[in-house]
Motif scaffolding. Structure first.
Motif, PDB file in Angstrom:
ATOM      1  N   HIS A   3     -20.551  29.502 -35.385  1.00 41.94           N
ATOM      2  CA  HIS A   3     -20.928  30.258 -36.575  1.00 41.94           C
ATOM      3  C   HIS A   3     -20.211  29.661 -37.781  1.00 41.94           C
ATOM      4  O   HIS A   3     -19.002  29.454 -37.762  1.00 41.94           O
ATOM      5  CB  HIS A   3     -20.552  31.730 -36.412  1.00 41.94           C
ATOM      6  CG  HIS A   3     -21.185  32.613 -37.447  1.00 41.94           C
ATOM      7  ND1 HIS A   3     -20.512  33.051 -38.557  1.00 41.94           N
ATOM      8  CD2 HIS A   3     -22.447  33.103 -37.548  1.00 41.94           C
ATOM      9  CE1 HIS A   3     -21.324  33.785 -39.308  1.00 41.94           C
ATOM     10  NE2 HIS A   3     -22.497  33.838 -38.714  1.00 41.94           N
ATOM     11  N   LYS A   4     -20.974  29.416 -38.851  1.00 44.84           N
ATOM     12  CA  LYS A   4     -20.415  28.714 -40.002  1.00 44.84           C
ATOM     13  C   LYS A   4     -20.373  29.568 -41.260  1.00 44.84           C
ATOM     14  O   LYS A   4     -19.409  29.487 -42.023  1.00 44.84           O
ATOM     15  CB  LYS A   4     -21.227  27.442 -40.269  1.00 44.84           C
ATOM     16  CG  LYS A   4     -20.640  26.537 -41.335  1.00 44.84           C
ATOM     17  CD  LYS A   4     -21.409  25.229 -41.426  1.00 44.84           C
ATOM     18  CE  LYS A   4     -20.782  24.290 -42.458  1.00 44.84           C
ATOM     19  NZ  LYS A   4     -21.502  22.992 -42.553  1.00 44.84           N
ATOM     20  N   HIS A   6     -20.986  33.440 -43.178  1.00 46.61           N
ATOM     21  CA  HIS A   6     -21.215  34.880 -43.125  1.00 46.61           C
ATOM     22  C   HIS A   6     -22.547  35.204 -43.797  1.00 46.61           C
ATOM     23  O   HIS A   6     -22.986  34.513 -44.714  1.00 46.61           O
ATOM     24  CB  HIS A   6     -20.065  35.599 -43.843  1.00 46.61           C
ATOM     25  CG  HIS A   6     -20.056  37.078 -43.664  1.00 46.61           C
ATOM     26  ND1 HIS A   6     -20.803  37.924 -44.450  1.00 46.61           N
ATOM     27  CD2 HIS A   6     -19.376  37.872 -42.784  1.00 46.61           C
ATOM     28  CE1 HIS A   6     -20.590  39.170 -44.079  1.00 46.61           C
ATOM     29  NE2 HIS A   6     -19.731  39.172 -43.066  1.00 46.61           N
ATOM     30  N   GLY A 112     -15.760  36.779 -43.554  1.00 48.53           N
ATOM     31  CA  GLY A 112     -16.012  35.707 -42.595  1.00 48.53           C
ATOM     32  C   GLY A 112     -14.900  34.688 -42.501  1.00 48.53           C
ATOM     33  O   GLY A 112     -14.978  33.755 -41.694  1.00 48.53           O
ATOM     34  N   SER A 233     -27.525  25.564 -41.433  1.00 47.99           N
ATOM     35  CA  SER A 233     -26.396  26.488 -41.330  1.00 47.99           C
ATOM     36  C   SER A 233     -26.371  27.497 -42.469  1.00 47.99           C
ATOM     37  O   SER A 233     -25.892  28.616 -42.305  1.00 47.99           O
ATOM     38  CB  SER A 233     -25.077  25.703 -41.302  1.00 47.99           C
ATOM     39  OG  SER A 233     -24.844  25.067 -42.550  1.00 47.99           O
ATOM     40  N   THR A 236     -29.429  29.978 -41.219  1.00 54.26           N
ATOM     41  CA  THR A 236     -29.216  30.762 -39.997  1.00 54.26           C
ATOM     42  C   THR A 236     -27.768  31.192 -39.806  1.00 54.26           C
ATOM     43  O   THR A 236     -27.499  32.137 -39.072  1.00 54.26           O
ATOM     44  CB  THR A 236     -29.638  29.943 -38.769  1.00 54.26           C
ATOM     45  OG1 THR A 236     -28.749  28.818 -38.615  1.00 54.26           O
ATOM     46  CG2 THR A 236     -31.070  29.444 -38.911  1.00 54.26           C
ATOM     47  N   GLY A 237     -26.840  30.451 -40.438  1.00 48.45           N
ATOM     48  CA  GLY A 237     -25.424  30.759 -40.266  1.00 48.45           C
ATOM     49  C   GLY A 237     -24.759  29.962 -39.166  1.00 48.45           C
ATOM     50  O   GLY A 237     -23.532  30.006 -39.020  1.00 48.45           O
ATOM     51  N   TRP A 238     -25.550  29.190 -38.387  1.00 54.62           N
ATOM     52  CA  TRP A 238     -25.011  28.465 -37.244  1.00 54.62           C
ATOM     53  C   TRP A 238     -25.061  26.957 -37.460  1.00 54.62           C
ATOM     54  O   TRP A 238     -25.954  26.450 -38.121  1.00 54.62           O
ATOM     55  CB  TRP A 238     -25.768  28.835 -35.974  1.00 54.62           C
ATOM     56  CG  TRP A 238     -25.584  30.266 -35.596  1.00 54.62           C
ATOM     57  CD1 TRP A 238     -26.329  31.328 -36.012  1.00 54.62           C
ATOM     58  CD2 TRP A 238     -24.554  30.793 -34.766  1.00 54.62           C
ATOM     59  NE1 TRP A 238     -25.845  32.503 -35.484  1.00 54.62           N
ATOM     60  CE2 TRP A 238     -24.754  32.202 -34.719  1.00 54.62           C
ATOM     61  CE3 TRP A 238     -23.497  30.238 -34.057  1.00 54.62           C
ATOM     62  CZ2 TRP A 238     -23.920  33.050 -33.993  1.00 54.62           C
ATOM     63  CZ3 TRP A 238     -22.674  31.078 -33.329  1.00 54.62           C
ATOM     64  CH2 TRP A 238     -22.887  32.463 -33.296  1.00 54.62           C
ATOM     65  N   LYS A 243     -15.918  22.979 -34.119  1.00 58.63           N
ATOM     66  CA  LYS A 243     -15.181  24.059 -34.750  1.00 58.63           C
ATOM     67  C   LYS A 243     -14.093  23.494 -35.647  1.00 58.63           C
ATOM     68  O   LYS A 243     -13.523  22.443 -35.383  1.00 58.63           O
ATOM     69  CB  LYS A 243     -14.547  24.984 -33.693  1.00 58.63           C
ATOM     70  CG  LYS A 243     -15.552  25.885 -32.995  1.00 58.63           C
ATOM     71  CD  LYS A 243     -14.836  26.898 -32.140  1.00 58.63           C
ATOM     72  CE  LYS A 243     -15.832  27.872 -31.519  1.00 58.63           C
ATOM     73  NZ  LYS A 243     -15.146  28.897 -30.714  1.00 58.63           N
TER      74      LYS A 243
END
Length: 248
Positions: A3-4, A6, A112, A233, A236-238, A243
């Motif tokens: 997840h990248k 918020h 986030g 990203s 969609t946020g991903w 990481k």
């Protein structure tokens, strides 16, 4: 997949586009009524200010003879000339939404933990040079169909992105503060004095508009150069990137 972004960061990111464009358009029509960057009247063009000079250059360059070339920028990028009343109402309506959007963006960054990714790192200088080389060569190498590997990035943003994404909220804050200094120079005299004078606030406000508006095109170009994952990203946020390593 990690997840990248918020959800609030993503929502406010996209909302900024129409808000910013609307404020620039209405702001130009406000500026037309009382330009702050002026010069003695040009005997040839009859222009008295630099935005009109730029409009004349653009109109002559593209061969546009459809109107007064001095008003080219105001007519094509703004709401037009002699639209001060409607421009003021629209500008402040959008400004309130812009401030609300900025507050929600800050909440999203805090919720986030995205604010940590904007902090400077010790290796930023070297990483910035590597990323600049990559961005400058990405399109030429794609045209030549040659491999052009992306430099390794072990955090949410590379060094150039961090610098840009940290500076934009700062310029937006300056735009808001200088806007209030112009709007309420008597009630907020202390704020006006922070910009030295009323015209000082106008200069800062205009410069912030140029910086924020100019950020859009290179931002889009760099996102394209950085690859599909960066765009996805923010929708969609991903992300498929690794990481983020601990901030040092």
């Amino acid at each position: 997949m990690v997840h990248k972004h918020h959800a609030l960061v993503r929502l406010t990111h996209w909302a900024n586009v129409p808000l910013l464009l609307g404020m620039i358009a209405s702001g130009l029509s406000i500026y037309w009524a009382a330009p702050v960057f002026r010069h003695p009247r040009d005997p040839v063009t009859q222009s008295r200010e630099y935005v009109a000079d730029a409009g004349i250059v653009i109109a002559r360059t593209i061969g546009d003879r459809g109107g007064d070339p001095r008003n080219w920028i105001y007519d094509h990028l703004g709401l037009g000339t002699r639209q001060l009343a409607i421009a003021l109402r629209l500008h402040w309506a959008l400004a309130y939404l812009f401030m609300l959007n900025g507050a929600l963006y800050a909440v999203g960054l805090a919720a986030g933990g995205g604010w940590r990714a904007l902090l400077p790192r010790r290796g930023d200088a070297a990483e910035a040079r590597a990323m600049l080389r990559y961005y400058l060569g990405a399109i030429p190498m794609a045209i030549r169909r040659r491999s052009w590997p992306h430099p390794p990035v072990r955090s949410k943003y590379n060094a150039l992105q961090r610098t840009a994404y940290l500076s934009m909220p700062l310029f937006a804050t300056l735009a808001v503060l200088s806007g209030w200094a112009m709007h309420q120079p008597v009630q907020l005299g202390w704020l006006e004095r922070l910009f030295v004078s009323y015209d000082g606030a106008r200069v800062v406000h205009f410069v912030c508009m140029i910086v924020l508006g100019s950020f859009v095109v290179p931002h889009v170009a760099l996102v394209i150069a950085d690859g599909w994952d960066t765009f996805r990203s923010m929708v969609t946020g991903w992300s498929r990137r690794v990481k983020e390593e601990s901030h040092d």
